[in-house]
Design a protein around this motif. Structure first.
Motif: not given
Lengths: 46, 618
Positions: B375-383
């Motif tokens: 889920t942390l890695a999935g936040r890369v889309g928010e960068i």
């Protein structure tokens, strides 16, 4: 008693219970007797 | 609708992950279908014996099977037995079970991710993380969960499945699917408790309950204890207690019940082993003399980086919790599982005889950690920084692909270098072709292969004996019904390493017919078995003992053929065994030949059964 004419000695219907401990079976020979022992079979009766 | 450039990249990344996941599943299924027999080891051989006994007795608790450290019913053994009955192919059956398990894990991950409102990218990422062949070998991550007989797969799935139901209930989803999942979860708790005792409860469920307790107390409303979540927790506790009662009724004590506290002097060492155990589980630490730039070294390096990322995600969410006072529910559950398991593994001795840390105990908390990391890695889309985002996406996917690629190459290398399965397949063919009903595998050097042979032998009872003719390797996760000579009717075989040949007593070799050698194993045949590994009475109906079966030899010597020949003096040629009685009326038969008799003592020799001074004589 073990006989030279036979090859089997049978002790039948031994009433054994689970309370019996230190059970053993053995063969006793007298002076001058040479015996060849092959096996002991134990079978529970129906 | 126009898709912004940055999201195009994410979509491409999702497609790449989808391809990686499909390829990963294809490889996993290939191994399950075509190489399960190549992965048979010391422990898993017991599971194959278990499968056969379940099928033979049509019971999940066959009376003839002696479990090892757990009852092994919280595994695929029941399903594998059914498939084995249908197909007649035990390795294919187990492989199909493993595929089913992989699909179950995929379903649970998708269910959890649905509740987290995670996108497909995150969901695929977590799936891929779960199915990487991290540590391999008998007690490694991959063998424990997805290949070979996957002995821990059900018990380790239970806590995340439990969390999946909890997330459904927190979202007030009371659909039929949730109710079915709820019933399955309670069933899993029951069966894992029967099998492993407190393991799943202590390592998974307790932490999830504790987290809900904390959240409920901090909500300030006691009515929240009357929610469906707490109803589920209560039902889980009842299921757990029921499982413990059933286990006690079955008379089995699992290894998890026998634990002592860590001593002061052992604590620092245990802490280090606990920490390094995480890296061992993920294959992120090398054995001796591994070059960093060889494929094995690169594989370890990739997994080491992944492990640091997983641990880093835990630190990230702890900091996030401290800073923001709130984290997603699955993260709070995961952190609590890590806290409880870390505590348990640092206050209890969880090593076996060799003193090695059992890193497979990390699997349950690391499942939660991988979900957090995903889920942390999935936040890369928010960068918003596109360059940074693209670099992180490319780097992360490259790391995953490298870890998977090096691992799968390693899996195939290990399978290709291991010729034991071919050898054991050939040995089994010889046993079947020659209608051998019992085969004794002798010698310390053959113990592992002897146990493995049990997995291959559909039609032969395999007895494995170490150098001292002790059959503990047969019965530890195995069966006992062929140990007495009376149970070994029909033709028999002795299989031994050529190096152990000299250690075999003459009475076992006098009637042996050399047949052939397969690899370094010599095979001998007997028309009648001379072997006997049980003495005196036990629960069996018929038993046969020989002079070499544990008797004390007095005025007699053991002959090459195993007979005891007295020396002509007064005495007891054979005596003893010192056993306990078994209720019933018994008939004892002595087979003998009198070779010479003194006229004065004719008929005076006797056969006696003695118990506490009482003597029956013949």
């Amino acid at each position: 008693m073990l006989s030279a004419d036979k090859t089997e000695a049978v002790i039948e219907n031994l009433p054994i219970t689970s309370e019996m401990t230190d059970m053993e079976n053995r063969v006793t020979t007298q002076e001058g007797t040479i015996i060849r022992i092959k096996s002991v079979t134990m079978e529970r009766n129906e | 609708m126009k898709v912004k450039g940055a999201w195009k990249k994410v979509d491409v990344a999702t497609i790449v992950l989808l391809l990686v996941f499909v390829a990963q599943l294809a490889f996993l299924f290939y191994i399950c279908l075509f190489h399960t027999r190549d992965l048979v080891d010391y422990d898993s051989s017991g599971a194959y014996v278990h499968i056969r006994e379940v099928l033979r007795q049509k019971s999940l608790f066959p009376s003839t099977y002696l479990p090892a450290t757990t009852m092994d019913v919280d595994s695929t053994v029941g399903l594998a037995a059914i498939l084995y009955g249908l197909t007649g192919r035990i390795f294919l059956s187990q492989g199909l079970c493993n595929i089913f398990i992989v699909l179950c894990y995929t379903f649970v991950i998708f269910e959890i991710c649905k509740r987290l409102k995670a996108n497909l990218f995150t969901t695929l990422l977590i799936c891929i993380m779960f199915f990487i062949p991290y540590s391999r070998g008998m007690l490694g991550y991959w063998s424990m969960l997805f290949v070979n007989v996957a002995p821990n797969t059900v018990r380790d799935l239970t806590p995340i499945f439990y969390m999946s139901v909890l997330l459904d209930l927190h979202d007030k989803d009371y659909s039929v699917k949730t109710k079915i999942k709820l019933v399955i979860a309670l069933g899993l708790i029951l069966i894992t408790t029967i099998s492993t005792g407190i393991y799943v409860f202590a390592f998974g469920l307790l932490a999830l309950m504790a987290m809900d307790f904390i959240l409920t107390v901090f909500s300030g409303d006691i009515k929240n204890f009357l929610s469906s979540v707490w109803g589920f927790h209560l039902a889980a506790c009842i299921s757990f207690v029921t499982g413990m009662i059933i286990q006690k009724h079955l008379g089995f004590v699992s290894a998890a019940a026998d634990r002592t506290l860590i001593s002061t002097s052992e604590a620092p060492n245990n802490f280090m082993r606990w920490f390094m155990g995480i890296f061992e589980l993920f294959g992120g630490v090398a054995g001796a003399n591994v070059s960093a730039f060889e494929p094995i070294g690169l594989e370890v390096l990739c997994k080491c980086v992944l492990t640091w990322f997983y641990l880093g995600s835990v630190v990230f969410f702890i900091c996030s919790w401290i800073k923001e006072k709130e984290v997603p529910k699955h993260v709070s559950y995961g952190l609590m599982v890590c806290l409880v398991d870390g505590f348990v593994l640092n206050v209890l001795v969880t090593t076996y005889g060799a003193g090695t840390f059992e890193f497979r105990y990390h699997i349950i908390p690391m499942f939660f950690v991988m979900i957090m990391a995903g889920t942390l890695a999935g936040r890369v889309g928010e960068i918003t920084n596109h360059l940074l985002k693209n670099v992180l996406l490319s780097g992360g996917i490259a790391l995953l692909v490298a870890a998977i690629g090096f691992s799968e190459v390693g899996v195939m290398r290990e399978i290709n270098e291991n010729h034991d399965s071919e050898l054991l397949f050939e040995v089994n063919r010889i046993l079947v072709d020659n209608q051998i009903s019992t085969a004794v595998v002798y010698g310390e050097g053959s113990v592992i292969r002897g146990r493995q042979l049990r997995a291959f032998a559909d039609h032969t009872n395999i007895i494995v004996a170490n150098d001292e003719w002790n059959v503990a390797p047969t019965v530890w996760g195995g069966v006992t019904y062929a140990l007495d000579n009376a149970d070994q009717s029909g033709r028999c075989a002795l299989i031994t390493n050529v190096a152990d040949f000299e250690k075999i007593p003459e009475y076992y070799m006098s009637e042996a017919e050399p047949y052939s050698t397969v690899g370094d194993l010599g095979i001998f045949f007997y028309e009648e078995s001379p072997f006997d590994f049980e003495r005196a009475l036990n629960g069996k109906k018929k038993l046969i003992d020989f002079p070499y079966s544990g008797y004390t030899l007095g005025n007699a010597k053991l002959q090459e053929n195993g007979d005891a020949l007295s020396d002509g003096t007064f005495g007891y040629p054979i005596s003893g065994l010192n056993y306990q009685g078994v209720d019933g009326t018994w008939t004892y038969t002595l087979k003998y030949v009198i070779e010479k008799e003194s006229p004065g003592n004719k008929g005076n020799s006797s056969f006696e059964v003695i118990s506490n001074g009482e003597i029956w004589t013949k």
